[in-house]
Write an enzyme that holds these catalytic residues in place. Structure first.
Site, PDB file in Angstrom:
ATOM      1  N   ASP A  61      33.391  58.126  21.218  1.00  0.00           N
ATOM      2  CA  ASP A  61      31.901  59.590  21.961  1.00  0.00           C
ATOM      3  C   ASP A  61      31.201  59.958  20.883  1.00  0.00           C
ATOM      4  O   ASP A  61      31.703  60.292  19.938  1.00  0.00           O
ATOM      5  CB  ASP A  61      32.784  59.635  23.365  1.00  0.00           C
ATOM      6  CG  ASP A  61      33.319  61.071  23.797  1.00  0.00           C
ATOM      7  OD1 ASP A  61      32.851  61.390  22.334  1.00  0.00           O
ATOM      8  OD2 ASP A  61      33.987  61.382  24.184  1.00  0.00           O
ATOM      9  N   LYS A  83      27.461  59.149  25.959  1.00  0.00           N
ATOM     10  CA  LYS A  83      26.435  59.101  26.415  1.00  0.00           C
ATOM     11  C   LYS A  83      26.450  60.548  27.021  1.00  0.00           C
ATOM     12  O   LYS A  83      26.938  61.390  26.444  1.00  0.00           O
ATOM     13  CB  LYS A  83      27.200  58.986  27.832  1.00  0.00           C
ATOM     14  CG  LYS A  83      27.824  57.298  27.602  1.00  0.00           C
ATOM     15  CD  LYS A  83      28.432  56.994  29.486  1.00  0.00           C
ATOM     16  CE  LYS A  83      29.511  57.170  29.779  1.00  0.00           C
ATOM     17  NZ  LYS A  83      30.436  58.429  29.789  1.00  0.00           N
ATOM     18  N   MET A 197      29.601  71.912  30.575  1.00  0.00           N
ATOM     19  CA  MET A 197      28.098  70.919  30.854  1.00  0.00           C
ATOM     20  C   MET A 197      27.293  71.894  32.199  1.00  0.00           C
ATOM     21  O   MET A 197      26.502  71.237  32.852  1.00  0.00           O
ATOM     22  CB  MET A 197      28.582  69.843  31.420  1.00  0.00           C
ATOM     23  CG  MET A 197      29.122  68.399  30.385  1.00  0.00           C
ATOM     24  SD  MET A 197      29.461  67.327  31.439  1.00  0.00           S
ATOM     25  CE  MET A 197      31.430  67.503  31.870  1.00  0.00           C
TER      26      MET A 197
HETATM   27  N1  SAH Z   1      36.754  65.947  27.475  1.00  0.00           N
HETATM   28  C1  SAH Z   1      36.361  66.752  26.532  1.00  0.00           C
HETATM   29  C2  SAH Z   1      35.010  67.336  27.780  1.00  0.00           C
HETATM   30  C3  SAH Z   1      34.365  66.510  27.759  1.00  0.00           C
HETATM   31  S1  SAH Z   1      32.868  66.504  29.085  1.00  0.00           S
HETATM   32  C4  SAH Z   1      37.002  68.235  26.255  1.00  0.00           C
HETATM   33  O1  SAH Z   1      37.590  68.118  26.165  1.00  0.00           O
HETATM   34  O2  SAH Z   1      36.697  69.115  25.815  1.00  0.00           O
HETATM   35  C5  SAH Z   1      31.423  67.113  27.881  1.00  0.00           C
HETATM   36  C6  SAH Z   1      31.360  68.393  27.779  1.00  0.00           C
HETATM   37  O3  SAH Z   1      32.464  69.702  26.717  1.00  0.00           O
HETATM   38  C7  SAH Z   1      30.081  68.926  26.834  1.00  0.00           C
HETATM   39  O4  SAH Z   1      28.920  69.228  27.996  1.00  0.00           O
HETATM   40  C8  SAH Z   1      30.445  71.032  26.374  1.00  0.00           C
HETATM   41  O5  SAH Z   1      30.528  71.483  27.774  1.00  0.00           O
HETATM   42  C9  SAH Z   1      31.740  70.275  26.467  1.00  0.00           C
HETATM   43  N2  SAH Z   1      32.237  70.208  24.679  1.00  0.00           N
HETATM   44  C10 SAH Z   1      32.553  69.270  24.292  1.00  0.00           C
HETATM   45  N3  SAH Z   1      33.098  69.382  23.428  1.00  0.00           N
HETATM   46  C11 SAH Z   1      32.409  70.844  22.910  1.00  0.00           C
HETATM   47  C12 SAH Z   1      31.977  71.262  21.509  1.00  0.00           C
HETATM   48  N4  SAH Z   1      32.831  71.203  20.550  1.00  0.00           N
HETATM   49  N5  SAH Z   1      31.902  72.364  21.701  1.00  0.00           N
HETATM   50  C13 SAH Z   1      30.804  73.059  23.063  1.00  0.00           C
HETATM   51  N6  SAH Z   1      31.023  72.716  24.347  1.00  0.00           N
HETATM   52  C14 SAH Z   1      32.199  71.656  24.097  1.00  0.00           C
END
Ligand code: SAH
Length: 278
Positions: A61, A83, A197
Site C-alpha cells: 500500500d 489508497k 487520518m
Molecule cells: N495501519 C497503519 C494505519 C493506516 S491508516 C498503522 O498502524 O500505522 C493511515 C493513517 O496512518 C494515516 O492517515 C496517518 O494518520 C497514519 N500514518 C501511517 N503512516 C504514517 C507515518 N509514517 N507518519 C505519520 N502518520 C502515519
C-alpha cells in the site's frame, strides 16, 4: 535453513536461540498480511523480513517505503494497491480478490501494509475474505505509526506522570466524513488521544473536543511522515490547532500532555540520522 537467517545466527551470538521453526515456511498458495511499520525499513519485524525474501507477489500500500520494497526477493512481482485520503474505496474489493486470485494460482502472496495491519488498516477485512475463500493466511504484526511514529518524535504514548490510558481513533469514517464517535465521552475519557487520518477534519474535531470541555491549552502535536527522512512535527494548542494550514500527510495527531516530553526525548532529526545513530 534460510540464508539470511543463517548469516544472522553466524554473526550475532544473541540470535543463537532462534531457529528455523521461528520462521515458518511461506507456503505456496498462502497469503501473509504483514505490517511494514511506520516508515524506516528497519522497523519491520524479522518475520516480516523473512516473508519479504520469499514472496512471489507483493501487494503493497501507499505507506510502504520504497527502500523496504528494495529488500524483497528480486524475482517478486510488486503490485501497488495504494489508497489515500479517506474517500470511499471501491478498489478494496478488487485488492482482496487479487490476493485470493494469486493465492489460488499457487503464489506466495505478501500483503504489505503500513504500520500494523490490524490498526485502521483493513487487515481484518482482508483476512476475513481470505478465510471465507479458504485461503491459508498468516498475520505478521507491525509497529503502528500511532506508537512507533510518535516514538520517533520523542513522544511516549504513555508516561507514568501523565496518563494511565490512551485512546486511538480515526478522524474519518469510510465515507470520508468526520467519525461518528461519542466525542464528549472521548474528551473526558483519556488524557491522551492518538488520532489517525485526522488532518482533514482537524478543525471540526478540535471544536468537538473543546465543546465537550477539553482544556483549550491542551497540547497538540502532529507528526508527519514519521520515521522517514521527511519526518516533521508541528506543535500547537488545542484551541489553535484547527487553524493550521498545509499540514503534511500522512500524519498522526496526538492530543494531551505527552508531547511535552519531546523537549527531553526528541532524538530523531531526519535524513542525517535516519538510522538513529548519527
Ligand atoms: N495501519 C497503519 C494505519 C493506516 S491508516 C498503522 O498502524 O500505522 C493511515 C493513517 O496512518 C494515516 O492517515 C496517518 O494518520 C497514519 N500514518 C501511517 N503512516 C504514517 C507515518 N509514517 N507518519 C505519520 N502518520 C502515519
Amino acid at each position: 535453513m534460510l540464508d539470511w537467517l543463517k548469516s544472522l545466527l553466524g554473526r550475532r551470538g544473541h540470535f543463537a536461540a532462534l531457529d528455523a521453526a521461528d520462521f515458518p515456511e511461506f507456503a505456496p498458495g498462502s497469503v501473509w498480511l504483514v505490517g511494514a511499520g511506520p516508515g524506516a525499513p528497519g522497523l519491520i519485524s524479522l518475520l516480516g523480513y523473512h516473508a519479504l525474501g520469499q514472496a512471489d507477489v507483493i501487494v503493497y500500500d501507499a505507506l510502504v517505503s520504497e527502500r523496504l520494497l528494495a529488500q524483497a526477493n528480486p524475482g517478486a512481482q510488486k503490485i501497488y494497491a495504494g489508497k489515500r485520503g479517506g474517500k470511499p474505496s471501491p478498489k478494496q474489493a478488487d485488492i482482496t480478490l487479487q490476493l485470493i486470485d494469486w493465492a489460488q494460482k499457487g503464489k506466495r502472496v505478501l500483503r504489505l501494509k503500513g504500520g500494523d495491519p490490524f490498526v485502521f488498516g483493513r487487515g481484518g477485512e482482508e483476512a476475513g475474505a481470505l478465510f471465507r475463500a479458504k485461503v491459508k493466511f498468516r498475520i505478521v504484526p507491525g509497529i503502528s505509526s500511532g506508537l512507533g511514529g510518535l516514538a520517533y518524535a520523542g513522544i511516549p504514548v504513555t508516561h507514568r506522570e501523565t496518563n494511565q490510558s490512551v485512546i486511538f481513533l480515526t478522524g474519518h469514517d469510510e465515507t470520508g466524513d468526520v467519525s461518528p464517535l461519542d466525542w464528549p465521552a472521548i474528551a473526558r475519557a483519556a488524557p491522551v488521544i492518538v488520532m489517525f487520518m485526522a488532518v482533514k477534519h482537524l478543525g471540526t474535531i478540535t471544536q468537538k473536543l473543546l465543546a465537550a470541555g477539553r482544556d483549550p491549552a491542551d497540547r497538540i502535536a502532529i507528526v508527519s511522515n514519521a520515521a522517514s527522512p521527511q519526518q516533521s512535527v508541528i506543535e500547537s494548542s488545542l484551541a489553535d490547532a484547527g487553524t493550521l494550514a498545509n499540514v503534511p500527510t500522512p500524519a498522526i495527531v496526538v492530543v494531551g500532555p505527552v508531547s511535552a516530553y519531546r523537549e527531553a526525548l526528541d532524538w530523531y532529526v531526519g535524513p542525517a540520522r535516519e538510522n538513529g545513530f548519527g
